[in-house]
Design a protein around this motif. Sequence first.
Motif, PDB file in Angstrom:
ATOM      1  N   VAL A   1      59.435 -40.215  16.028  1.00 27.16           N
ATOM      2  CA  VAL A   1      59.526 -40.898  17.317  1.00 27.16           C
ATOM      3  C   VAL A   1      59.835 -39.894  18.426  1.00 27.16           C
ATOM      4  O   VAL A   1      59.223 -39.940  19.513  1.00 27.16           O
ATOM      5  N   LYS A   2      60.714 -38.960  18.164  1.00 33.56           N
ATOM      6  CA  LYS A   2      61.062 -37.949  19.167  1.00 33.56           C
ATOM      7  C   LYS A   2      59.853 -37.085  19.511  1.00 33.56           C
ATOM      8  O   LYS A   2      59.560 -36.825  20.686  1.00 33.56           O
ATOM      9  N   ILE A   3      59.114 -36.655  18.491  1.00 33.16           N
ATOM     10  CA  ILE A   3      57.924 -35.823  18.705  1.00 33.16           C
ATOM     11  C   ILE A   3      56.844 -36.604  19.448  1.00 33.16           C
ATOM     12  O   ILE A   3      56.258 -36.122  20.420  1.00 33.16           O
ATOM     13  N   ARG A   4      56.578 -37.831  18.999  1.00 35.71           N
ATOM     14  CA  ARG A   4      55.511 -38.629  19.564  1.00 35.71           C
ATOM     15  C   ARG A   4      55.801 -39.009  21.017  1.00 35.71           C
ATOM     16  O   ARG A   4      54.924 -38.906  21.892  1.00 35.71           O
ATOM     17  N   GLU A   5      57.016 -39.443  21.289  1.00 31.51           N
ATOM     18  CA  GLU A   5      57.347 -39.856  22.650  1.00 31.51           C
ATOM     19  C   GLU A   5      57.346 -38.671  23.615  1.00 31.51           C
ATOM     20  O   GLU A   5      56.938 -38.810  24.770  1.00 31.51           O
ATOM     21  N   ALA A   6      57.781 -37.512  23.140  1.00 35.41           N
ATOM     22  CA  ALA A   6      57.745 -36.315  23.989  1.00 35.41           C
ATOM     23  C   ALA A   6      56.302 -35.943  24.321  1.00 35.41           C
ATOM     24  O   ALA A   6      55.968 -35.593  25.468  1.00 35.41           O
ATOM     25  N   ARG A   7      55.438 -36.006  23.328  1.00 35.04           N
ATOM     26  CA  ARG A   7      54.027 -35.700  23.549  1.00 35.04           C
ATOM     27  C   ARG A   7      53.395 -36.716  24.495  1.00 35.04           C
ATOM     28  O   ARG A   7      52.647 -36.355  25.416  1.00 35.04           O
ATOM     29  N   ASP A   8      53.691 -38.004  24.296  1.00 35.74           N
ATOM     30  CA  ASP A   8      53.076 -39.047  25.120  1.00 35.74           C
ATOM     31  C   ASP A   8      53.462 -38.908  26.588  1.00 35.74           C
ATOM     32  O   ASP A   8      52.678 -39.256  27.474  1.00 35.74           O
ATOM     33  N   ARG A   9      54.655 -38.399  26.850  1.00 31.02           N
ATOM     34  CA  ARG A   9      55.089 -38.231  28.241  1.00 31.02           C
ATOM     35  C   ARG A   9      54.247 -37.201  28.985  1.00 31.02           C
ATOM     36  O   ARG A   9      54.241 -37.175  30.221  1.00 31.02           O
ATOM     37  N   THR A  10      53.537 -36.360  28.269  1.00 32.79           N
ATOM     38  CA  THR A  10      52.704 -35.328  28.902  1.00 32.79           C
ATOM     39  C   THR A  10      51.260 -35.776  29.093  1.00 32.79           C
ATOM     40  O   THR A  10      50.483 -35.061  29.725  1.00 32.79           O
ATOM     41  N   LEU A  11      50.885 -36.937  28.549  1.00 29.00           N
ATOM     42  CA  LEU A  11      49.487 -37.355  28.540  1.00 29.00           C
ATOM     43  C   LEU A  11      49.167 -38.265  29.722  1.00 29.00           C
ATOM     44  O   LEU A  11      49.921 -39.200  30.010  1.00 29.00           O
ATOM     45  N   PRO A  12      48.059 -38.026  30.418  1.00 33.21           N
ATOM     46  CA  PRO A  12      47.621 -38.988  31.433  1.00 33.21           C
ATOM     47  C   PRO A  12      47.081 -40.238  30.752  1.00 33.21           C
ATOM     48  O   PRO A  12      46.668 -40.207  29.588  1.00 33.21           O
ATOM     49  N   MET A  13      47.073 -41.349  31.472  1.00 27.36           N
ATOM     50  CA  MET A  13      46.450 -42.549  30.943  1.00 27.36           C
ATOM     51  C   MET A  13      44.941 -42.314  30.793  1.00 27.36           C
ATOM     52  O   MET A  13      44.352 -41.568  31.568  1.00 27.36           O
TER      53      MET A  13
END
Length: 284
Positions: free
Chosen positions: A237-249
């Motif tokens: 969850v920590k890895i995935r959420e950190a990565r998702d915060r960098t992604l544009p919609m």
Amino acid sequence: KPIVTGFFHEPTFSIVYLVEDPATKAAAIVDPVLDYDEKSGRVSHQSADALLDEIARRKLKVEWILDTHPHADHFSAAVYLKDKLGAPTAIGERIVEVQKLWKNIYNLPDFPADGSQWDRLFAEGETFRIGTLDARVMLSPGHTLCSITYVIGDAAFIHDTLFQPDYGSARADFPGGSAATLYDSIQRILSLPDETRLFTGHDYMPDGRAPAWESTVAEQKRSNKHFGPKPTREQYVKIREARDRTLPMPKLILHALQVNMRGGRLPAPEDNGRVYLKIPIGAL
């Protein structure tokens, strides 16, 4: 053991699947793409028509048109193909939860959020057949509320859960998404037999390699970028959420959901005969 043919849709990095029973020539289509150009607002059927040509060439009888979830990066061609082939459309029964969420985002109070836009709504564990092939449904939420996996013979169509091992896993930050739930869904997929063939919904070709979309459970457990190290739920969850915060919609998410929550139908024409898509400002 089905014959599986993948068709890579370069504009959206998506893979459309044709699944064939070699014993009977019965077939299913998984996650078909309707072409859409957001700059011109033009809808076209080039990809779907190429699929129809291949079906005709191989003399296949399509028995199902299957969506794994309502896509955020392309329009579904399910209804277009149903009109051409006569095959029923299907998706997971939790589509109604996604419809309720997005009808509020789009402010569509009269929209029927009941799944009636598909011919069949599949429940967890439900089974069906493609010719002589046994197929079953696994609920696989996390990327969306209603995502499902189709296990057909020795093949599993896992959509936006795991990608190819060198890319890892799918994002979970769309409305209704959850990294923790996605972790649980991926663990279920990895509990399938090691030899199970896994077919992903997208490939983003890291380091410029050629498109690829097939792996096995054993390969994913051994070398997936996110799951090879065997993370705990909390670590993932920590890895995935950190990565998702960098992604544009995705550039088409607001265009696509209002079509795909209708099963691939465009909104009804207005009084001038023209169809309009609705873009909610600030919704995401």
